[in-house]
Design a protein around this motif. Structure first.
Motif, PDB file in Angstrom:
ATOM      1  N   GLY A  98       0.814  -1.224   0.000  1.00 18.95           N
ATOM      2  CA  GLY A  98       0.000   0.000   0.000  1.00 18.95           C
ATOM      3  C   GLY A  98       0.842   1.266   0.000  1.00 18.95           C
ATOM      4  O   GLY A  98       0.639   2.150  -0.841  1.00 18.95           O
ATOM      5  N   PRO A  99       1.799   1.386   0.929  1.00 19.02           N
ATOM      6  CA  PRO A  99       2.651   2.583   0.929  1.00 19.02           C
ATOM      7  C   PRO A  99       3.450   2.759  -0.361  1.00 19.02           C
ATOM      8  O   PRO A  99       3.646   3.884  -0.821  1.00 19.02           O
ATOM      9  CB  PRO A  99       3.574   2.363   2.129  1.00 19.02           C
ATOM     10  CG  PRO A  99       2.787   1.498   3.056  1.00 19.02           C
ATOM     11  CD  PRO A  99       2.007   0.583   2.146  1.00 19.02           C
ATOM     12  N   LEU A 100       3.883   1.665  -0.981  1.00 20.85           N
ATOM     13  CA  LEU A 100       4.632   1.772  -2.231  1.00 20.85           C
ATOM     14  C   LEU A 100       3.735   2.314  -3.343  1.00 20.85           C
ATOM     15  O   LEU A 100       4.150   3.168  -4.131  1.00 20.85           O
ATOM     16  CB  LEU A 100       5.215   0.407  -2.621  1.00 20.85           C
ATOM     17  CG  LEU A 100       6.190   0.378  -3.784  1.00 20.85           C
ATOM     18  CD1 LEU A 100       7.397   1.279  -3.531  1.00 20.85           C
ATOM     19  CD2 LEU A 100       6.651  -1.048  -4.042  1.00 20.85           C
ATOM     20  N   GLU A 101       2.501   1.857  -3.381  1.00 20.63           N
ATOM     21  CA  GLU A 101       1.545   2.394  -4.348  1.00 20.63           C
ATOM     22  C   GLU A 101       1.319   3.888  -4.096  1.00 20.63           C
ATOM     23  O   GLU A 101       1.295   4.688  -5.031  1.00 20.63           O
ATOM     24  CB  GLU A 101       0.226   1.633  -4.259  1.00 20.63           C
ATOM     25  CG  GLU A 101      -0.833   2.142  -5.223  1.00 20.63           C
ATOM     26  CD  GLU A 101      -2.163   1.435  -5.072  1.00 20.63           C
ATOM     27  OE1 GLU A 101      -2.980   1.529  -6.000  1.00 20.63           O
ATOM     28  OE2 GLU A 101      -2.411   0.799  -4.017  1.00 20.63           O
ATOM     29  N   ASN A 102       1.166   4.267  -2.828  1.00 23.86           N
ATOM     30  CA  ASN A 102       0.978   5.677  -2.482  1.00 23.86           C
ATOM     31  C   ASN A 102       2.174   6.518  -2.903  1.00 23.86           C
ATOM     32  O   ASN A 102       2.020   7.625  -3.419  1.00 23.86           O
ATOM     33  CB  ASN A 102       0.738   5.844  -0.980  1.00 23.86           C
ATOM     34  CG  ASN A 102      -0.592   5.283  -0.535  1.00 23.86           C
ATOM     35  OD1 ASN A 102      -1.492   5.063  -1.342  1.00 23.86           O
ATOM     36  ND2 ASN A 102      -0.726   5.032   0.750  1.00 23.86           N
TER      37      ASN A 102
END
Length: 193
Positions: A25-29
């Protein structure tokens, strides 16, 4: 020795799996933050301290040149590492001074930290926040002060590992993943080549 080699590979694989589970999730963000800022005319400013400055240079070069397929250049730069011959530049604010001079509100600071306590990186993040820049921070579980500076618009990619070699492997993989996600989003037709 061969058993130790197999253990190294196994440790790397387990670390990557744990990182993938915790940071999808954080990488996508992070990719979305960079893409949105590039679309709005911003640039990516990268920095690290010591050995992580090499990773910052690597990421900036991949954005400027290309990752895996040819595509237009993307505006990115890596800040100059500390140079002891700069007499008037204070030791702990050499990165912050560059951000104050080059950073703008539609830019992203990508900061790569091994401890979260490097004074020069903390001052760099403070300067970026003062310039209303977004921050993407690659950190480790023990990150303290640097993590505490980040707000909701920022993204922290905190790897769940403490061994320096595994941290560098994770950071390199995360940076390559970011490049792929950015390219995939901005230049979807390039993936078909």
């Amino acid at each position: 020795m061969q058993e130790h080699i197999r253990q190294l590979f196994s440790e790397n694989i387990q670390t990557m799996i744990a990182t993938g589970e915790s940071l999808a999730g954080p990488l996508e963000n992070a990719a979305c933050v960079i893409v949105n800022n590039l679309i709005s005319g911003g640039k990516v400013i990268c920095c690290g301290e010591g050995a992580t400055s090499a990773l910052a240079n690597h990421f900036a070069q991949l954005l400027l040149d290309q990752f895996e397929t040819e595509r237009p250049t993307l505006p990115a730069l890596a800040l100059l590492p500390h140079n002891h011959s700069l007499q008037h530049c204070h030791q702990q604010d050499y990165l912050a001074r560059q951000i104050k001079a080059l950073g703008q509100s539609n830019d992203v600071l990508l900061v790569i930290s091994l401890t979260g306590a490097e004074p020069s990186l903390i001052k760099a993040v403070e300067a970026a926040l003062t310039n209303d820049m977004k921050v993407i921070a690659l950190t480790v579980d023990t990150s303290g002060e640097l993590s505490g500076l980040l707000n909701q618009q920022d993204v922290e990619l905190k790897v769940p590992v403490h061994r320096p070699a595994r941290i560098f492997e994770c950071y390199t993989f995360l940076l390559h993943s970011l490049c792929e996600l950015i390219d995939m989003t901005l230049f979807p037709q390039q993936g078909d080549l």
